[in-house]
Design a protein around this motif. Structure first.
Motif: not given
Length: 124
Positions: A90-94, A117-124
């Motif tokens: 799902d990591t992307a600029v939304y 746009g707003t950055q969404v970063t999904v990471s452990s």
């Protein structure tokens, strides 16, 4: 003066949640369809969810079904994207975009206004 501003992005661990907001300035969203799009590095921009001026919802990305929800609050001139059970993919600029046609469309050219746009970063 006419703009959309996204907010709410950030870094979140897999399985986490974020709520993105899309606030309009200089115009009202009442008669616009609002679409959420996203673009990951090296990928094309894809539609995610759209809500029509009457509240009807259209989905595009199968990968977000059951996890993402779009809603609108015309009184606040804002549209939301609630994202649950987030995955690294799902990591992307939304981006949010407004279409004066009022009905949802996945043709990018139909949209009159775009947010930054707003950055969404999904990471452990």
């Amino acid at each position: 003066q006419l703009q959309l501003v996204e907010s709410g992005g950030g870094l979140v661990q897999p399985g986490g949640s974020l709520r993105l907001s899309c606030a309009a300035s200089g115009f009202t969203l009442d008669y616009y369809a609002i679409g959420w799009f996203r673009q990951a590095p090296g990928k094309e921009r894809e539609g995610v969810l759209c809500i029509s001026s009457s509240g009807g919802v259209s989905s595009h990305a199968d990968s977000v079904k059951g996890r993402f929800t779009i809603s609108r609050d015309n009184a606040k001139n804002t549209v939301y994207l609630q994202m649950n059970s987030l995955k690294p993919e799902d990591t992307a600029v939304y981006y949010c975009a407004a279409d004066a046609g009022s009905l949802c469309s996945w043709y990018v050219v139909n949209y009159d206004y775009w947010g930054q746009g707003t950055q969404v970063t999904v990471s452990s």
